[in-house]
Design a protein around this motif. Structure first.
Motif, PDB file in Angstrom:
ATOM      1  N   ASN A  92       0.811  -1.224   0.000  1.00 11.87           N
ATOM      2  CA  ASN A  92       0.000   0.000   0.000  1.00 11.87           C
ATOM      3  C   ASN A  92       0.847   1.278   0.000  1.00 11.87           C
ATOM      4  OD1 ASN A  92      -2.699   1.403   0.404  1.00 11.87           O
ATOM      5  ND2 ASN A  92      -1.612   2.111   2.223  1.00 11.87           N
ATOM      6  N   PRO A  93       1.877   1.405   0.842  1.00  8.62           N
ATOM      7  CA  PRO A  93       2.677   2.638   0.788  1.00  8.62           C
ATOM      8  C   PRO A  93       3.315   2.876  -0.582  1.00  8.62           C
ATOM      9  CG  PRO A  93       3.134   1.446   2.806  1.00  8.62           C
ATOM     10  CD  PRO A  93       2.297   0.541   1.958  1.00  8.62           C
TER      11      PRO A  93
ATOM     12  N   ASP B  81       0.576   6.165   6.252  1.00  5.48           N
ATOM     13  CA  ASP B  81       0.643   4.730   6.520  1.00  5.48           C
ATOM     14  C   ASP B  81       1.723   4.463   7.559  1.00  5.48           C
ATOM     15  OD1 ASP B  81       0.011   1.877   4.766  1.00  5.48           O
ATOM     16  OD2 ASP B  81       1.811   1.909   6.004  1.00  5.48           O
TER      17      ASP B  81
ATOM     18  N   ASN C  40       6.211   7.072   3.475  1.00  8.90           N
ATOM     19  CA  ASN C  40       5.270   6.971   4.601  1.00  8.90           C
ATOM     20  C   ASN C  40       5.179   8.324   5.297  1.00  8.90           C
ATOM     21  OD1 ASN C  40       6.562   4.160   4.199  1.00  8.90           O
ATOM     22  ND2 ASN C  40       4.788   3.697   5.464  1.00  8.90           N
TER      23      ASN C  40
END
Length: 392
Positions: free
Chosen positions: A120-121, A212, A246
């Motif tokens: 996801n990041p 995140d 992030n």
């Protein structure tokens, strides 16, 4: 100007960084299998370097993400660490955010080298980098005062983007003018192009990461910490690098914790001292202290107590437990795999920390046979050695 490594010898850092590659590769076969009992059934006492197979995940809870990979391959965590390593190597051990962003986008984005799972990041960072660039272009176009045709505007943007991806500030004007002069000789058009480049440059954000707080925030830090070990700006550089992927305050806080841990062991300090230094930076130190308590290594119990997922508030206590109780690199890596869950993400802290303490070879260091099992090990280790050499 070259950095110099403060308080540690380069060969020790080569061993430490090699530990990350080995631990990641060793963990890939059972990565994201959350059932410790199923891990024991599949891997027994020696679960390292298994080929990723979907059948291992049948009968236990997990997510099989690495189809097509083979025993010895690295995870997406290792791939991201490689990108930062390449950027540091290209800049003499210095963190250059624009260069790092460009390489990250080129490696993981469309047409890039990476084939495999995208976390996801990474996915959000790639989208953010595209959005940041688009908004910067819009701002540059909106503030251009020279009268240009639509075609000239499009061509000028195409001309300047290769330069804004790798240059900044005063570095831009001369090469941009030369590039535009290949097509447009008019001084006004060239100045418009320089304005576009400089405006885009001002609006390209350094904080391109996802909101995140998972392990990708810290897993790629070992080469950065090696380059800035003992330097006053270590934590500043750590935050800058983390926010590329992030952009989250708690992720940054855990990254500071991680950086202090790695810095201490890279400088040859005892593990207990390193864990103390790291805990002082942690946003939630109590679970870390709890994880260090007791006399025995219990990876499954640590996973049950603190969690096995990718989130840093779960992963860091498990990392602390293993580092506090394991007596060798092999024991630590196997314990990390037996715990289950995001073993590859945790491996990038456990492996370098244990290798920094115990080195390579011998009863407690990285098994030399394990080094040979990592895919592309000669190239990986050559880059690692070159990076450390650039600091001396």
């Amino acid at each position: 100007m070259k950095n110099s490594v403060s308080g540690v010898r380069a060969p020790n850092l080569v061993d430490a960084l090699a530990g990350g590659w080995v631990a990641d590769s060793a963990s890939l076969g059972l990565h994201w299998l959350y059932d410790s009992q199923r891990i024991l059934e599949v891997g027994g006492a020696s679960p390292e370097f298994l080929p990723p197979k979907a059948e291992y995940f049948r009968g236990g809870f997990g997510y099989f993400a690495h189809g097509g990979k083979e025993a010895g391959d690295i995870s997406h965590y290792g791939a991201a660490t490689g990108v930062l390593t390449d950027s540091l190597l290209a800049n003499g051990g210095r963190l250059d955010i624009r260069d790092y962003q460009r390489r990250f986008r080129a490696f993981f984005g469309p047409g890039g080298q990476w084939q495999g799972y995208i976390d996801n990041p990474t996915r959000v960072t790639l989208n953010n980098l595209d959005t940041i660039e688009r908004k910067a272009i819009e701002q540059a176009r909106a503030t251009t005062t020279v009268s240009l045709t639509d075609q000239q505007r499009r061509i000028l943007v195409q001309k300047v983007l290769p330069y804004t991806s790798r240059l900044s500030g005063d570095q831009l004007a001369e090469p941009v003018r030369k590039a535009i002069d290949l097509t447009y000789h008019e001084a006004g058009v060239q100045e418009a192009g320089v304005h576009l480049a400089q405006t885009i440059d001002r609006y390209l954000l350094r904080e391109s990461g996802a909101d995140d707080m998972q392990l990708p925030a810290v897993s790629k830090l070992p080469p950065l910490v090696a380059c800035y070990c003992g330097h006053d700006d270590l934590l500043e550089k750590t935050e800058a690098a983390v926010r590329v992927t992030n952009h989250n305050d708690e992720a940054v806080a855990w990254a500071r914790c991680t950086a202090r841990l790695l810095e201490a062991v890279f400088q040859g300090k005892p593990m207990s001292v390193a864990l103390d230094a790291a805990a002082s930076e942690a946003p939630h130190p109590d679970p870390l202290h709890k994880a260090r308590s007791g006399d025995s290594l219990d990876p499954a119990g640590a996973g049950n107590t603190f969690g096995r997922t990718c989130y840093l508030n779960e992963a860091m206590p498990v990392i602390f437990h293993i580092l506090a109780h394991a007596d060798s690199f092999t024991e630590a890596v196997r314990a990390n795999i037996h715990c289950g869950g995001d073993s590859c993400g945790r491996a990038w802290i456990i492996g370098p920390a244990m290798a920094a303490i115990h080195g390579a070879g011998g009863e407690r260091g990285i098994p030399l046979s394990w080094l040979a099992r990592v895919t592309d090990a000669p190239a990986i280790l050559a880059d690692t050695e070159a990076l450390m050499t650039s600091l001396s």
